[in-house]
Design a protein around this motif. Structure first.
Motif, PDB file in Angstrom:
ATOM      1  N   LYS A  96       9.144   3.195  -5.146  1.00  0.00           N
ATOM      2  CA  LYS A  96       8.076   4.038  -5.021  1.00  0.00           C
ATOM      3  C   LYS A  96       7.995   5.392  -5.394  1.00  0.00           C
ATOM      4  O   LYS A  96       7.302   5.991  -6.013  1.00  0.00           O
ATOM      5  N   LEU A 156       8.069   5.478  -9.294  1.00  0.00           N
ATOM      6  CA  LEU A 156       6.989   5.146  -9.689  1.00  0.00           C
ATOM      7  C   LEU A 156       5.922   6.370  -9.544  1.00  0.00           C
ATOM      8  O   LEU A 156       5.145   6.693 -10.567  1.00  0.00           O
ATOM      9  N   TYR A 210       4.618   8.243 -12.876  1.00  0.00           N
ATOM     10  CA  TYR A 210       3.325   8.038 -13.415  1.00  0.00           C
ATOM     11  C   TYR A 210       2.138   8.764 -12.404  1.00  0.00           C
ATOM     12  O   TYR A 210       1.061   8.272 -12.521  1.00  0.00           O
ATOM     13  N   LEU A 223       1.427   8.386  -9.382  1.00  0.00           N
ATOM     14  CA  LEU A 223       0.574   7.524  -8.551  1.00  0.00           C
ATOM     15  C   LEU A 223       0.942   8.059  -6.918  1.00  0.00           C
ATOM     16  O   LEU A 223       1.792   8.689  -6.541  1.00  0.00           O
ATOM     17  N   GLU A 269      -0.574   3.374  -4.124  1.00  0.00           N
ATOM     18  CA  GLU A 269      -0.532   2.697  -5.373  1.00  0.00           C
ATOM     19  C   GLU A 269       0.708   2.139  -5.911  1.00  0.00           C
ATOM     20  O   GLU A 269       0.896   1.201  -6.540  1.00  0.00           O
ATOM     21  N   ALA A 270       1.796   3.003  -5.674  1.00  0.00           N
ATOM     22  CA  ALA A 270       3.016   2.655  -6.059  1.00  0.00           C
ATOM     23  C   ALA A 270       3.607   1.406  -5.386  1.00  0.00           C
ATOM     24  O   ALA A 270       4.213   0.530  -6.125  1.00  0.00           O
ATOM     25  N   ARG A 307       1.750  -0.883  -4.016  1.00  0.00           N
ATOM     26  CA  ARG A 307       0.850  -2.125  -4.622  1.00  0.00           C
ATOM     27  C   ARG A 307       1.534  -2.689  -6.064  1.00  0.00           C
ATOM     28  O   ARG A 307       1.418  -3.767  -6.196  1.00  0.00           O
ATOM     29  N   ARG A 308       1.832  -1.597  -6.868  1.00  0.00           N
ATOM     30  CA  ARG A 308       2.523  -2.074  -8.166  1.00  0.00           C
ATOM     31  C   ARG A 308       3.697  -3.008  -7.880  1.00  0.00           C
ATOM     32  O   ARG A 308       3.799  -3.948  -8.615  1.00  0.00           O
ATOM     33  N   ILE A 309       4.487  -2.510  -7.229  1.00  0.00           N
ATOM     34  CA  ILE A 309       5.877  -3.302  -6.809  1.00  0.00           C
ATOM     35  C   ILE A 309       5.425  -4.580  -6.109  1.00  0.00           C
ATOM     36  O   ILE A 309       5.887  -5.638  -6.703  1.00  0.00           O
ATOM     37  N   GLN A 310       4.461  -4.624  -5.266  1.00  0.00           N
ATOM     38  CA  GLN A 310       3.934  -5.908  -4.662  1.00  0.00           C
ATOM     39  C   GLN A 310       3.336  -6.903  -5.774  1.00  0.00           C
ATOM     40  O   GLN A 310       3.837  -8.147  -5.738  1.00  0.00           O
ATOM     41  N   VAL A 311       2.556  -6.617  -6.475  1.00  0.00           N
ATOM     42  CA  VAL A 311       1.969  -7.184  -7.624  1.00  0.00           C
ATOM     43  C   VAL A 311       3.060  -7.763  -8.432  1.00  0.00           C
ATOM     44  O   VAL A 311       2.958  -9.018  -8.915  1.00  0.00           O
ATOM     45  N   GLN A 312       3.824  -6.904  -8.853  1.00  0.00           N
ATOM     46  CA  GLN A 312       5.093  -7.281  -9.848  1.00  0.00           C
ATOM     47  C   GLN A 312       5.828  -8.319  -9.279  1.00  0.00           C
ATOM     48  O   GLN A 312       6.256  -9.518  -9.821  1.00  0.00           O
TER      49      GLN A 312
END
Length: 197
Positions: free
Chosen positions: A155, A158, A162, A164, A168-169, A171-176
């Motif tokens: 996190k 990220l 970016y 973030l 948000e960071a 969430r990005r790990i979670q989605v990936q």
């Protein structure tokens, strides 16, 4: 579990250098409803049989050739094969202390009766299950801690790369993780590795 607790027969390995003692013990165990999967006349053969057969429980005499029961018990305990009950004609303090250090789950002094065996076996099995459960909980806790550390570090990477926010960071790990069907720890570790390259 033994037949005394209503499940499958408990598979037991026994080792004693006296064949008559082994025979008597085997008969007692079978009368109670346990299964004797192997017999050994010395500690080294007992360890080898335990490794090959993965019994539910091992009963060892202390005084045996090649390797005594306490040294065999220590190896069986360290390799997490099965709980060990020691049999001995002696109840000297030094032997009992060595047995405790070897991770023995119970200690029976000869001569013993059939009525002595069941409680010793059932308590040894219960303590073994508790120990395995505690080890599993400790490992799960350690895994969760390592996952959390990796995700927090990823996190941070990220957020720095970016711009973030923390959520948000995450969430990005979670989605990936969901998209790739990989654990969040695997995704986090991949981000950390990519950042360090």
């Amino acid at each position: 579990m033994s037949e005394t607790t209503g499940k499958t027969k408990l598979r037991i390995l026994i080792a004693d250098d006296e064949p008559i003692i082994r025979l008597d013990l085997k008969k007692m165990l079978e009368e109670i409803g346990y299964e004797c999967v192997a017999e050994a006349g010395d500690g080294a053969k007992a360890v080898e049989a335990a490794r090959n057969l993965s019994p539910d429980l091992v009963i060892l005499d202390i005084m045996m050739p090649e390797m005594d029961g306490i040294d065999a018990a220590k190896i069986i305990d360290q390799e997490k094969i099965a709980p060990v009950i020691l049999l001995s004609a002696y109840s000297q303090v030094d032997l009992v202390n060595r047995a405790k250090e070897a991770g023995v789950f119970s200690y029976l002094v000869k001569p013993f009766k059939m009525a002595d065996l069941v409680p010793a076996i059932e308590i040894a099995m219960s303590r073994w299950q508790e120990m395995l459960e505690l080890e599993k909980e400790a490992k799960d806790f350690e895994d969760k801690l390592e996952t959390r550390k990796a995700v927090d570090r990823a996190k941070g990477i990220l957020m720095d790369q970016y711009g973030l926010k923390e959520q948000e960071a995450f969430r990005r790990i979670q989605v990936q993780s969901m998209n790739t069907r990989k654990s969040m720890r695997e995704i986090a570790e991949a981000i950390i590795i990519a950042h360090n390259v």
